[in-house]
Each structure stands twice: as C-alpha cells, then as structure tokens.
Write a protein that holds these residues in place. Sequence first.
Motif, PDB file in Angstrom:
ATOM      1  N   LYS A  58       0.716  -1.173   0.028  1.00 30.02           N
ATOM      2  CA  LYS A  58       0.102  -0.020  -0.091  1.00 30.02           C
ATOM      3  C   LYS A  58       0.850   1.174  -0.063  1.00 30.02           C
ATOM      4  CE  LYS A  58      -3.887   2.036   2.382  1.00 30.02           C
ATOM      5  NZ  LYS A  58      -3.909   2.691   3.630  1.00 30.02           N
ATOM      6  N   ALA A  59       1.960   1.228   0.636  1.00 24.63           N
ATOM      7  CA  ALA A  59       2.831   2.365   0.987  1.00 24.63           C
ATOM      8  C   ALA A  59       3.444   2.768  -0.562  1.00 24.63           C
ATOM      9  CB  ALA A  59       4.008   2.087   1.835  1.00 24.63           C
ATOM     10  N   HIS A  60       3.392   1.709  -1.306  1.00 24.74           N
ATOM     11  CA  HIS A  60       4.099   1.975  -2.445  1.00 24.74           C
ATOM     12  C   HIS A  60       3.120   2.238  -3.704  1.00 24.74           C
ATOM     13  CE1 HIS A  60       7.726   0.229  -0.756  1.00 24.74           C
ATOM     14  NE2 HIS A  60       8.448   1.303  -1.442  1.00 24.74           N
ATOM     15  N   GLY A  61       1.867   2.515  -3.332  1.00 18.77           N
ATOM     16  CA  GLY A  61       0.943   2.575  -4.203  1.00 18.77           C
ATOM     17  C   GLY A  61      -0.016   1.656  -5.020  1.00 18.77           C
ATOM     18  N   GLY A  62       0.415   0.278  -4.493  1.00 22.20           N
ATOM     19  CA  GLY A  62      -0.254  -0.996  -5.031  1.00 22.20           C
ATOM     20  C   GLY A  62      -1.554  -1.255  -4.976  1.00 22.20           C
ATOM     21  N   PHE A  63      -2.269  -0.143  -4.919  1.00 27.49           N
ATOM     22  CA  PHE A  63      -3.573  -0.397  -4.556  1.00 27.49           C
ATOM     23  C   PHE A  63      -4.605   0.357  -5.666  1.00 27.49           C
ATOM     24  CE2 PHE A  63      -2.498   3.602  -2.690  1.00 27.49           C
ATOM     25  CZ  PHE A  63      -3.347   4.356  -2.833  1.00 27.49           C
ATOM     26  N   VAL A  64      -6.011  -0.215  -5.773  1.00 25.89           N
ATOM     27  CA  VAL A  64      -6.500   0.545  -6.819  1.00 25.89           C
ATOM     28  C   VAL A  64      -7.681   1.392  -6.003  1.00 25.89           C
ATOM     29  CG1 VAL A  64      -8.699   0.008  -8.491  1.00 25.89           C
ATOM     30  CG2 VAL A  64      -6.752  -1.393  -8.436  1.00 25.89           C
ATOM     31  N   ASP A  65      -7.750   2.445  -6.514  1.00 24.46           N
ATOM     32  CA  ASP A  65      -8.858   3.615  -5.867  1.00 24.46           C
ATOM     33  C   ASP A  65     -10.319   3.191  -6.288  1.00 24.46           C
ATOM     34  OD1 ASP A  65      -9.548   5.852  -4.611  1.00 24.46           O
ATOM     35  OD2 ASP A  65      -8.372   7.270  -5.845  1.00 24.46           O
ATOM     36  N   LEU A  66     -11.157   3.393  -5.338  1.00 27.86           N
ATOM     37  CA  LEU A  66     -12.456   2.827  -5.697  1.00 27.86           C
ATOM     38  C   LEU A  66     -13.391   3.883  -5.102  1.00 27.86           C
ATOM     39  CD1 LEU A  66     -14.946   1.264  -6.632  1.00 27.86           C
ATOM     40  CD2 LEU A  66     -14.476  -0.242  -4.594  1.00 27.86           C
ATOM     41  N   MET A  67     -14.086   4.608  -5.932  1.00 21.84           N
ATOM     42  CA  MET A  67     -15.097   5.729  -5.425  1.00 21.84           C
ATOM     43  C   MET A  67     -16.600   5.218  -6.013  1.00 21.84           C
ATOM     44  SD  MET A  67     -12.820   8.835  -6.957  1.00 21.84           S
ATOM     45  CE  MET A  67     -11.752   7.988  -8.013  1.00 21.84           C
ATOM     46  N   GLN A  68     -17.323   5.352  -4.982  1.00 26.28           N
ATOM     47  CA  GLN A  68     -18.926   4.902  -5.432  1.00 26.28           C
ATOM     48  C   GLN A  68     -19.716   6.151  -4.972  1.00 26.28           C
ATOM     49  OE1 GLN A  68     -20.055   0.965  -5.136  1.00 26.28           O
ATOM     50  NE2 GLN A  68     -18.433   0.477  -3.441  1.00 26.28           N
ATOM     51  N   TRP A  69     -20.340   6.472  -6.043  1.00 20.87           N
ATOM     52  CA  TRP A  69     -21.630   7.583  -5.797  1.00 20.87           C
ATOM     53  C   TRP A  69     -22.980   6.507  -5.427  1.00 20.87           C
ATOM     54  CZ3 TRP A  69     -25.954   7.202  -8.721  1.00 20.87           C
ATOM     55  CH2 TRP A  69     -27.071   8.216  -8.584  1.00 20.87           C
ATOM     56  N   ARG A  70     -23.502   7.003  -4.713  1.00 23.80           N
ATOM     57  CA  ARG A  70     -24.624   6.162  -4.099  1.00 23.80           C
ATOM     58  C   ARG A  70     -25.752   6.619  -3.819  1.00 23.80           C
ATOM     59  NH1 ARG A  70     -22.680   1.885  -0.807  1.00 23.80           N
ATOM     60  NH2 ARG A  70     -20.352   1.513  -0.924  1.00 23.80           N
ATOM     61  N   ALA A  71     -26.973   6.584  -4.497  1.00 21.28           N
ATOM     62  CA  ALA A  71     -28.111   7.237  -4.816  1.00 21.28           C
ATOM     63  C   ALA A  71     -28.947   7.323  -3.435  1.00 21.28           C
ATOM     64  CB  ALA A  71     -29.151   6.494  -5.828  1.00 21.28           C
ATOM     65  N   ALA A  72     -28.507   6.469  -2.471  1.00 21.84           N
ATOM     66  CA  ALA A  72     -29.118   6.596  -1.190  1.00 21.84           C
ATOM     67  C   ALA A  72     -28.212   7.212  -0.023  1.00 21.84           C
ATOM     68  CB  ALA A  72     -29.849   5.279  -0.794  1.00 21.84           C
ATOM     69  N   ARG A  73     -26.982   6.733  -0.103  1.00 21.18           N
ATOM     70  CA  ARG A  73     -26.047   6.946   0.909  1.00 21.18           C
ATOM     71  C   ARG A  73     -25.144   7.959   0.767  1.00 21.18           C
ATOM     72  NH1 ARG A  73     -24.393   0.718   2.329  1.00 21.18           N
ATOM     73  NH2 ARG A  73     -24.843   0.567   0.046  1.00 21.18           N
ATOM     74  N   SER A  74     -25.180   8.598  -0.379  1.00 26.17           N
ATOM     75  CA  SER A  74     -24.290   9.777  -0.585  1.00 26.17           C
ATOM     76  C   SER A  74     -24.685  10.937  -1.521  1.00 26.17           C
ATOM     77  CB  SER A  74     -22.899   9.206  -0.947  1.00 26.17           C
ATOM     78  OG  SER A  74     -23.053   9.024  -2.521  1.00 26.17           O
ATOM     79  N   ALA A  75     -25.442  10.377  -2.290  1.00 23.30           N
ATOM     80  CA  ALA A  75     -26.065  11.668  -3.451  1.00 23.30           C
ATOM     81  C   ALA A  75     -26.606  12.750  -2.767  1.00 23.30           C
ATOM     82  CB  ALA A  75     -26.865  11.108  -4.407  1.00 23.30           C
ATOM     83  N   ILE A  76     -27.542  12.602  -1.643  1.00 22.79           N
ATOM     84  CA  ILE A  76     -28.261  13.684  -1.102  1.00 22.79           C
ATOM     85  C   ILE A  76     -27.460  14.624  -0.480  1.00 22.79           C
ATOM     86  CG2 ILE A  76     -28.553  12.407   1.025  1.00 22.79           C
ATOM     87  CD1 ILE A  76     -31.384  13.459   1.022  1.00 22.79           C
ATOM     88  N   VAL A  77     -26.178  14.347  -0.272  1.00 26.02           N
ATOM     89  CA  VAL A  77     -25.359  15.461   0.545  1.00 26.02           C
ATOM     90  C   VAL A  77     -24.047  15.981  -0.307  1.00 26.02           C
ATOM     91  CG1 VAL A  77     -25.850  15.086   2.812  1.00 26.02           C
ATOM     92  CG2 VAL A  77     -23.907  13.799   1.694  1.00 26.02           C
ATOM     93  N   ASP A  78     -24.409  15.522  -2.102  1.00 27.21           N
ATOM     94  CA  ASP A  78     -23.670  15.719  -3.039  1.00 27.21           C
ATOM     95  C   ASP A  78     -22.199  15.224  -2.720  1.00 27.21           C
ATOM     96  OD1 ASP A  78     -25.642  17.158  -4.253  1.00 27.21           O
ATOM     97  OD2 ASP A  78     -24.760  19.188  -3.757  1.00 27.21           O
ATOM     98  N   MET A  79     -21.901  13.949  -2.355  1.00 28.24           N
ATOM     99  CA  MET A  79     -20.848  13.076  -1.988  1.00 28.24           C
ATOM    100  C   MET A  79     -20.868  11.854  -2.822  1.00 28.24           C
ATOM    101  SD  MET A  79     -20.011  13.858   1.886  1.00 28.24           S
ATOM    102  CE  MET A  79     -18.190  13.290   1.770  1.00 28.24           C
ATOM    103  N   ALA A  80     -19.604  11.444  -2.885  1.00 30.09           N
ATOM    104  CA  ALA A  80     -19.534   9.880  -3.221  1.00 30.09           C
ATOM    105  C   ALA A  80     -18.609   9.230  -2.234  1.00 30.09           C
ATOM    106  CB  ALA A  80     -19.009   9.823  -4.510  1.00 30.09           C
ATOM    107  N   ASP A  81     -18.602   8.044  -1.948  1.00 29.15           N
ATOM    108  CA  ASP A  81     -17.692   7.665  -0.851  1.00 29.15           C
ATOM    109  C   ASP A  81     -16.195   7.435  -1.597  1.00 29.15           C
ATOM    110  OD1 ASP A  81     -17.306   5.192  -2.227  1.00 29.15           O
ATOM    111  OD2 ASP A  81     -18.653   3.948  -0.702  1.00 29.15           O
ATOM    112  N   ASP A  82     -15.221   7.094  -0.781  1.00 22.68           N
ATOM    113  CA  ASP A  82     -13.865   7.185  -0.982  1.00 22.68           C
ATOM    114  C   ASP A  82     -13.196   5.815  -0.567  1.00 22.68           C
ATOM    115  OD1 ASP A  82     -11.629   7.466  -2.558  1.00 22.68           O
ATOM    116  OD2 ASP A  82     -11.156   9.572  -1.653  1.00 22.68           O
TER     117      ASP A  82
END
Length: 443
Positions: free
Chosen positions: A251-275
Amino acid sequence: MKRRMTSTAVLGLGAVAALGWAGAAQAEPPADWSAIPTETVTLFYPGQSSYDWLRSSDHKRAFTKVAEGDACASCHEGEEADMGEFIASGERLEPAPIEGKNGSVDLKVQVAYDDENAYFRFRWPTQMDRPGQMHSYIRYDGEGWKFYGGPRSSAEVRSGEEPPLYEDRLAIMVDDGSVPMFAEQGCWLSCHTGMRDMPEEPTRDEIAANPVLGSDGLNKGDIRKYLLSSRTDEEASWDATKTAEEIAEIKAHGGFVDLMQWRAARSAIVDMADDGYVLEYRLSDAGKGPYSWNVDRKTMTPKYMFDASEVGVKAITVDDIGDPSKPYALVREANAAPYDPDAGWKEGDVLPGRLVSRVDAKGSAADNNQVTSEWKEGVWTVVFTRKMNTGHPEDDKILEEGKSYTYGFAVHDDNVTTRFHFVGFPRSIGFGADGDIEATKLP
Ligand code: HEC
C-alpha cells in the motif's frame, strides 16, 4: 450549484446549503458539457466470471492468454452487449438469473480537467421508472422495527416476501500503472471465488480464523474485492493472505486500486460519493465517509427519525416509497431528529436504516464532496468533481497532467448488489496525454 428546488425543500437541505458547501469550490465543472466529447462505455452483466474462471479451461482457448496478461478487449471488444445478454439470461456463468434483467447498459462518459480538478459527467438509463434511492429501510410492524426490502438477488425478494429496495450506484476504479495487469483486465482482477455471492463462500468462522481478515485483523464477516498482490498463492485464494506488514508495504508503494462509489441513497443527497480502495479487501479510505447506520442492529432501535418541523413527517409509510414529494433519506444535519420511541409509531411506518451526513464526513474518506446528480426521465446524470491531487496519496491515486490512468466503471441498476451489477472493460483516460478518452483541458 444545480439542485432541484423540490428535493431541497422536501429533504430540508436548505439547512445544509447554509452550512456553506454550495459554491465553496473555486474551480467549477464545465458550464456547458456539450463542448466536451462523449465516449460510450458499454457495461455488461458479468455473472460469476471471476479471476479463477477466466484462468480456467472453461474460458476456452483464452485462459493462458488471460494469465499472460492479454487485454479482455483484445478479444471481446464490441461483444459486451451480447455477452451481457447471454450471461444475464442464465445460459452461462449465472446460476441464479434475475427475471427480466437487462444484459448491459451504455454509460456515457465525458471528462475535463483544470489545474485543480478532474471533472466527469456520467449518464446512463435506469431500468426502473424511479430513482433507486431506497436502501436498508426499516419498517414498524406494530411491535418493533425490522429491515424491509432488499436486493433482487435475495431469497426474500425473489419469493415476493419482501419488495426490491436497494440503491443505484456508480463505481469508479482508478489505477496509475502500479497494479500489474489492471490496464488490460481492470475490475476483473478484483473478483474472486469465495467473495459474497460468488462460488465457495467461506463461513464466518473460517473468515474469523484468518489472521488478516478475521477477528484478530480487519474483523470482516464476508469476503469482498481484493488484488492478487495481497495473496501468496497463484490462484489468489481468499485465505492465502500475505501478512499485514507485507500488505502495508504494498500500500505504501501505491499498489492499490482507488475505488469511489456514488450512492443514490447513501451519498448523493449530500452531494458526495464515498472514497475507498482495494488491496487485501474493499476498504474505506482513512477518516469517515458520508453514511453510517441509523439503527442499532442488535436491538433494532433507530437513532434518528425525520424532523417533522423540516419535512412535515416523522416517518414515511410503505405507500410513500418512490413518491418524489416525500423524503427518502435521513441527513443528520438537515432533516433528522433524535428517535422518540413514544412518538406513536404505527404499523407500516418506514424509516431509513442509514444515516447520511456531510458534516460528519472527515479525512480522506470525505474527499469526494462535489458530486451532483439528477434523475430525470429515466436517466441518471452524475457530475463528479475529483481533485487532481487529493493530498492523500496513501489511499488515493494522485492525478497529474501529462499522464494517463486506467479507469474501470460499474453501475448497480434496479435494486441489485454484488455480482448483479454491470461492469465494463477498462479504459485509459489521458490528462494532457494519450488515452482511449482524452480529457479536455479547461481554460
Ligand atoms: C484470447 C482471447 C480472449 C481473451 C484475452 C479474453 N477472452 Fe473471454 N472469451 C474468449 C472466448 C473464445 C470465449 C468463449 C466464447 C464461446 O464460448 O463461444 C470467451 C468467453 C468469455 C465469457 C463468457 C461469455 C461468453 O460470451 O461466452 C466471459 C464473461 C469472458 N470471456 C470475459 C473475459 C474477460 C473479463 C477477459 C479479460 C480478463 C477475457 N474474457 C479475455 C476469448 C478471450
């Protein structure tokens, strides 16, 4: 900031806007997206086409090529819709098809950037004639609160005992070249035997005994996405985990994949996506994301109800589900009041089992806080602003001008979760560099 007046009023979001996020950013997404080229990415139904299946002789003559790292699209380009239809029908790789499930969805993608941000505009049609904004609802049955509804894949929904209620989602994976083969095989690298709703799911006890994922480690109850590099054997078995120290080093060397999810119920209402990110598991970035539980799952006692002084009701009812004039999500700082057990609850009252908050979101997990969305006439439009440099290289991919990155997209449509989503072959996006999609530089 574009925002429907109706939803602002219904949800009591005037209060949130007053807290100062609207228009807080200096750099803005393009005012006119029509000048930005559109790429259509066909996302298709993958069924159980896991890493293990792709490398098995069931994948015809392709399995050695896949193991060597050939790109999926080198053989399958243009076949996505046919493959999706074939698999969704249950002909192949799907032991439990969902009746009436479409096989693919066309995701329209536009990308722009400036010195500060990358801007994405996504559009896709939904199968339902309402936005999928209902998730983890709880219903009062006259004596207590019980979970109500679920994903179409669940036994209760398949049998008709419970209604299909699950949020729509858009998931984005990003890599900068640190994860071997991600550019060629994208999301499929993270999909394995043993994961939720995949073959050979381990028991909770088996997971509890694993030193990294179990009770002495991450304390997980199921297996979710992970990368090959986090495992010691060639099959990348769920239980062949490297040590926590070795994983931290990757992880310290960046060997991960970034994953972001926009969620219609759990994040959209506050203009966010999770990270989040994927390495040994699908994990949240450090800090706190936009949602949490609104119910103590042991006692099934809600924490908050709707604030009737803001939205006119303390709860909705089963019949209100999908009614755009009714609130659908609880926002702690906007339309929620502490739960009152003596408020005269009636059978059929419904509350969200999740609590959303922009104010409580913190740290790297709260990076995606400029994500606006609208469902109109059967189409979602999501405008996703993401800082080029989030300042959190430990769990985000930092974007730089002059470079290209690999993106994988997925959509969860019509009340589904896990493998029942649509996934696309990876695309490269160049920011002032070559790519399948070349982001437009804004002045
Ligand atoms: C060397 C060419 C080649 C590569 C590379 C390749 N495949 Fe395949 N794939 C095939 C062939 C051939 C079939 C079998 C088609 C048939 O049975 O008629 C197939 C079948 C499939 C199927 C089953 C659905 C169907 O239409 O039969 C899926 C899903 C699939 N591939 C996904 C992938 C993914 C994901 C990748 C990348 C990780 C990939 N393939 C890489 C050649 C390839």
